[in-house]
Design a protein around this motif. Sequence first.
Motif, PDB file in Angstrom:
ATOM      1  N   SER A 119       0.838  -1.214   0.000  1.00 35.22           N
ATOM      2  CA  SER A 119       0.000   0.000   0.000  1.00 35.22           C
ATOM      3  C   SER A 119       0.862   1.249   0.000  1.00 35.22           C
ATOM      4  O   SER A 119       0.551   2.233  -0.682  1.00 35.22           O
ATOM      5  CB  SER A 119      -0.911   0.025   1.235  1.00 35.22           C
ATOM      6  N   ASP A 173      -5.846  -0.705  -4.594  1.00 37.18           N
ATOM      7  CA  ASP A 173      -5.252  -1.270  -3.376  1.00 37.18           C
ATOM      8  C   ASP A 173      -6.201  -2.299  -2.767  1.00 37.18           C
ATOM      9  O   ASP A 173      -7.135  -1.936  -2.054  1.00 37.18           O
ATOM     10  CB  ASP A 173      -4.934  -0.170  -2.363  1.00 37.18           C
ATOM     11  N   GLU A 174      -5.966  -3.537  -3.053  1.00 41.60           N
ATOM     12  CA  GLU A 174      -6.806  -4.635  -2.545  1.00 41.60           C
ATOM     13  C   GLU A 174      -8.294  -4.318  -2.676  1.00 41.60           C
ATOM     14  O   GLU A 174      -9.026  -4.288  -1.674  1.00 41.60           O
ATOM     15  CB  GLU A 174      -6.447  -4.948  -1.091  1.00 41.60           C
TER      16      GLU A 174
HETATM   17 MG    MG Z   1      -1.960  -2.816   2.142  1.00 43.50          MG
END
Ligand code: MG
Length: 240
Positions: free
Chosen positions: A41, A161-162
């Motif tokens: 991240s 991000d995910e």
């Molecule tokens: Mg992360």
Amino acid sequence: MIKLNNIHKKFGDLHVLKGIDEEINKGEVLAIIGPSGSGKSTLLRCINFLEPPCDGDVHFEGKLITKDSKILNSYRQQIGMVFQQFNLFPNKTVLENITMAPILLKKYSTEEANEIGLALLERIGLSDKKNEFPSKLSGGQKQRVAIARALAMKPKAMLFDEPTSALDPEMVGEVLELMKSLANEDVTMIVVTHEMGFAREVADRVLFMDEGAVVESGSPKEIFTCASHPRTIDFLSKVL
Ligand code: MG
Ligand code: ADP
């Protein structure tokens, strides 16, 4: 399109990114995988300067990105970001969530922005939700709106991000399908993901990170069938 040169990031004494060198080409879909806490991240946030790197350079289309607000604002408008927790504006309708940035930042008229927004809602199959507030949507619908919101700015690259990590399992598929359709349209994408199926099937390149460094990267086939580094092999043995 995006060139990272020796990116370092520290939070106090914590050295989170330890010199990342990467190039992301136009149209490329890059999947970033790796254990929790490895800096994935933070790397995305350094790429779009949500966290300015402590050291190293980011170049976008050959231009050095700096904290200069003119350069940074123009750069950020060209890079869309989608977060794990959707981050929709709760007090704006679905359509307003999508049209806000084009109106404020690109100075589109409400009519122009609505036209773009409605076309995107149609694309993601949520036209009937245009006047709802985000709280009325399922997680999968929220994330599709968040993706549409980013696309409304017509970005040159998209960072994810995910994007499916906060979703109930039955909603993961609809978000991955949308991302897959973007990938097929040659949108440049950097996707941090735990979805190994997606990485294997959709990514042009897979990058494995551990402890703030890129351990190895290669085609999905190279990474998933013949990873060479013990840490990659160990990670994959746990997630596959
Ligand atoms: Mg992360
Ligand atoms: P990942 O996304 O791979 O799970 P992160 O990039 O979120 O990893 O975090 C990497 C490390 O940096 C972790 O140890 C995390 O606690 C730390 N970290 C991330 N953001 C911050 C921050 N804003 N302040 C302090 N530490 C942070």
